[in-house]
Design an enzyme around this catalytic site. Structure first.
Site, short mmCIF file in Angstrom:
data_model
loop_
_atom_site.label_atom_id
_atom_site.label_comp_id
_atom_site.label_asym_id
_atom_site.label_seq_id
_atom_site.Cartn_x
_atom_site.Cartn_y
_atom_site.Cartn_z
N ASP A 27 0.83 -1.20 0.00
CA ASP A 27 0.00 0.00 0.00
C ASP A 27 0.87 1.26 0.00
O ASP A 27 1.98 1.25 0.55
CB ASP A 27 -0.92 -0.02 1.25
N TRP A 32 2.79 7.90 -2.44
CA TRP A 32 4.22 8.11 -2.74
C TRP A 32 4.37 9.06 -3.92
O TRP A 32 5.18 9.99 -3.89
CB TRP A 32 4.88 6.76 -3.07
N HIS A 44 3.00 3.31 -8.98
CA HIS A 44 2.87 1.89 -9.29
C HIS A 44 4.13 1.36 -10.00
O HIS A 44 4.58 0.24 -9.74
CB HIS A 44 1.63 1.63 -10.15
N TRP A 76 -11.62 -2.42 -8.36
CA TRP A 76 -12.34 -2.08 -9.59
C TRP A 76 -13.02 -0.72 -9.47
O TRP A 76 -13.43 -0.13 -10.46
CB TRP A 76 -13.40 -3.14 -9.90
N LEU A 138 11.30 -20.71 -3.91
CA LEU A 138 10.34 -19.76 -3.34
C LEU A 138 9.09 -19.79 -4.21
O LEU A 138 9.21 -19.84 -5.44
CB LEU A 138 10.95 -18.34 -3.34
N SER A 184 -8.07 -5.43 4.84
CA SER A 184 -8.63 -5.14 3.52
C SER A 184 -8.94 -6.40 2.70
O SER A 184 -8.57 -6.49 1.53
CB SER A 184 -7.70 -4.21 2.74
C1 FPP Z 1 -1.85 0.09 -3.41
O1 FPP Z 1 -1.39 1.41 -3.32
C2 FPP Z 1 -1.23 -0.56 -4.55
C3 FPP Z 1 -1.90 -1.12 -5.59
C4 FPP Z 1 -3.37 -1.15 -5.68
C5 FPP Z 1 -1.17 -1.71 -6.73
C6 FPP Z 1 0.00 -2.58 -6.35
C7 FPP Z 1 0.88 -2.67 -7.50
C8 FPP Z 1 2.23 -2.68 -7.47
C9 FPP Z 1 3.01 -2.69 -6.24
C10 FPP Z 1 2.95 -2.61 -8.75
C11 FPP Z 1 3.43 -3.83 -9.38
C12 FPP Z 1 3.01 -5.12 -8.87
C13 FPP Z 1 3.37 -6.27 -9.46
C14 FPP Z 1 2.91 -7.54 -8.91
C15 FPP Z 1 4.22 -6.28 -10.66
P1 FPP Z 1 -2.42 2.57 -3.55
O2 FPP Z 1 -2.49 2.88 -5.01
O3 FPP Z 1 -3.72 2.21 -2.93
O4 FPP Z 1 -1.75 3.73 -2.78
P2 FPP Z 1 -2.48 4.87 -1.95
O5 FPP Z 1 -3.15 4.19 -0.79
O6 FPP Z 1 -1.35 5.72 -1.53
O7 FPP Z 1 -3.43 5.54 -2.88
#
Ligand code: FPP
Length: 237
Positions: A27, A32, A44, A76, A138, A184
């Site tokens: 998260d 960030w 991301h 979604w 792993l 969550s």
């Molecule tokens: C949550 O942060 C993150 C996500 C919904 C996406 C997770 C994806 C990655 C870490 C990128 C790549 C992953 C793989 C498996 C290649 P958020 O967007 O909810 O952050 P926020 O809470 O600050 O808005």
């Protein structure tokens, strides 16, 4: 038709003090980016770099199972562009990391629904699962369009289907970055006795040293599973 891929059982032992199954709620990507004046997608992209580091570090430390929450069934609700960007990122990341996963004996699978994912992503997942099926060092699972409540409901109504969408091995250590302290809808059943670590760092900033800190804290915890301490001190009168 080609033969189905060979699936080798995972290692059954992990080094002392190392959590066998680590689960991470990744998260804080959006925050960030926003805090740096960047669009959310940049968070991301940086998060994907961090995923690579985390996988390599867990493999080095001897973790047996690593489950990463990449996209929940509630995600979604996000803008369509962000959802599309994430799916493209997952597909390209999987394709780019495939050779390294195979070379390092890492098995890769995805949990969650696939029927709502774009075909390019479904194909990339299927290819990676087939090519890495013999990995024993792993087992990395990525949760995409995943809901723990849905998985539990399915396990009950269908009696478990024996695939990666069924319930997983018990989680030993659950880590959540980003400062929130909640699950969550992630691995609710599997986390029954998990040790929990909530980090205030945003996922893209998660460093291997942060993981080392969490792991050494884990190694110091006494896990009693409802029992009594291993050594009971007696006090003299
Ligand atoms: C949550 O942060 C993150 C996500 C919904 C996406 C997770 C994806 C990655 C870490 C990128 C790549 C992953 C793989 C498996 C290649 P958020 O967007 O909810 O952050 P926020 O809470 O600050 O808005």
């Amino acid at each position: 038709m080609s033969a189905p891929p060979r699936t080798t059982p995972p290692r059954t032992t992990v080094p002392p003090g190392v959590p066998g199954h680590v689960a991470i709620i990744m998260d804080g990507n959006g925050r960030w980016a926003t805090r740096r004046g960047h669009p959310r997608w940049m968070g991301h992209v940086r998060g994907a770099h961090t995923v690579r580091e985390v996988v390599a570090h867990c493999a080095r430390l001897g973790v047996r199972d690593l489950t990463l929450y990449a996209f929940s069934s509630d995600n979604w609700k996000r803008p369509r562009e962000e959802v599309g960007f994430l799916f493209d990122l997952f597909a390209s990341h999987i394709e780019r990391q495939l050779a390294s996963l195979v070379a390092n004996g890492i098995r890769f699978t995805v949990i969650g629904r696939r029927d709502r994912l774009p075909p390019t992503l479904v194909d990339a997942i299927a290819m990676a699962e087939a090519r890495t099926a013999a990995g024993t060092q792993l087992h990395v699972r990525v949760a995409i369009d995943y809901s723990s409540r849905a998985a539990i409901a399915r396990a009950f109504t269908e009696g478990g289907d024996g695939t990666e969408t069924a319930l997983l091995p018990a989680v030993d250590l659950l880590v959540r970055t980003g400062g929130e302290r909640r699950l969550s809808d992630f691995l609710l059943w599997e986390c029954a006795y998990a040790e929990l670590a909530f980090l205030d760092v945003h996922f893209p900033d998660l460093a291997t040293t942060d993981l080392d800190g969490v792991f050494s804290d884990f190694a110091r915890r006494e896990r009693r599973y409802g029992g009594v301490p291993a050594v009971t001190e007696t006090t003299s009168a």
